[in-house]
Motif scaffolding. Structure first.
Motif, PDB file in Angstrom:
ATOM      1  N   THR A   1       0.882  -1.410  -0.082  1.00 59.85           N
ATOM      2  CA  THR A   1      -0.094  -0.294   0.041  1.00 59.85           C
ATOM      3  C   THR A   1       0.799   1.229  -0.007  1.00 59.85           C
ATOM      4  OG1 THR A   1      -0.054   0.014   2.429  1.00 59.85           O
ATOM      5  CG2 THR A   1      -1.809  -1.076   1.107  1.00 59.85           C
TER       6      THR A   1
ATOM      7  N   GLN B   1      -6.230   3.495   2.378  1.00 58.57           N
ATOM      8  CA  GLN B   1      -6.337   3.173   1.014  1.00 58.57           C
ATOM      9  C   GLN B   1      -7.328   1.805   0.673  1.00 58.57           C
ATOM     10  OE1 GLN B   1      -2.636   2.313  -0.619  1.00 58.57           O
ATOM     11  NE2 GLN B   1      -3.203   2.461  -2.752  1.00 58.57           N
TER      12      GLN B   1
ATOM     13  N   VAL C   1      -7.495  -1.011  -1.858  1.00 59.25           N
ATOM     14  CA  VAL C   1      -6.736  -1.655  -2.975  1.00 59.25           C
ATOM     15  C   VAL C   1      -7.793  -2.601  -3.645  1.00 59.25           C
ATOM     16  CG1 VAL C   1      -4.896  -2.873  -3.840  1.00 59.25           C
ATOM     17  CG2 VAL C   1      -4.832  -1.040  -1.713  1.00 59.25           C
TER      18      VAL C   1
ATOM     19  N   GLU D   1      -6.596  -0.716   3.712  1.00 58.95           N
ATOM     20  CA  GLU D   1      -5.464  -0.199   4.700  1.00 58.95           C
ATOM     21  C   GLU D   1      -5.665   0.846   5.198  1.00 58.95           C
ATOM     22  OE1 GLU D   1      -2.742  -0.334   6.449  1.00 58.95           O
ATOM     23  OE2 GLU D   1      -1.686  -1.005   4.571  1.00 58.95           O
TER      24      GLU D   1
END
Ligand code: ZN
Length: 131
Positions: free
Chosen positions: A8, A13, A15, A115
Motif C-alpha cells: 500500500t 487506502q 486496493v 489499508e
C-alpha cells in the motif's frame, strides 16, 4: 491456501484485489465452491463494494475517517487506535461463491483490501473450497 502480497502507498487506502483473487480461483481448478479471503492484520481489513466509480472508495474512506477520528482519549501507545477500530468495523474476511470456475460477484462489486495504517507491505490469504 494462496497468499497475495499487497503493497500500500497511503495511510488509508482501498486496493482492488478482485483480479488477483479471481486468478487464484481459476488456478485452483475448482468449479463450484466458495472462496474465503482473509486478512491476517489488525489495522487492515477486507470488504466488497463498488469498483466501477472510484469516488465510492474515496467516500468510504472519507466517512470512516469521520466516524473514527484520531482521538487524544485513545490509550494504545502505538498511536494507531483509529486504524484498529476501522479494521474491526470493516472486518477481516469475506466469502464469495464460486460457480463455473469464477467468482460470483454483482456487476458493480469488487473485493477491496482496506489499508488503515499504511503504507505497508501486507498479506491476503485465500482459501478455496469445493462444494
Ligand atoms: Zn496498534
Amino acid at each position: 491456501m494462496v497468499t497475495l502480497n499487497v503493497r500500500t502507498s497511503e495511510r488509508n487506502q482501498l486496493v482492488d484485489i478482485t483480479d488477483q483473487v479471481g486468478k487464484a480461483v481459476r488456478e485452483s481448478g475448482i468449479s463450484n465452491g466458495t472462496c474465503l479471503v482473509y486478512i491476517p492484520h489488525t489495522t487492515a481489513g477486507v470488504t466488497i463494494n463498488e469498483n466501477a466509480d472510484p469516488t465510492v472508495k474515496r467516500d468510504i474512506l472519507m466517512m470512516l475517517g469521520k466516524l473514527v477520528p484520531v482521538s487524544r482519549e485513545f490509550r494504545h501507545a502505538e498511536g494507531n487506535s483509529d486504524a484498529h477500530i476501522k479494521a474491526t468495523l470493516v472486518g477481516s474476511a469475506v466469502r464469495v461463491i464460486i460457480e463455473s470456475g469464477d467468482l460470483v460477484l454483482g456487476t458493480w462489486q469488487g473485493i477491496f483490501f482496506c489499508e488503515f495504517d499504511g503504507p505497508r507491505s501486507r498479506r491476503v490469504h485465500i482459501q478455496i473450497s469445493s462444494n
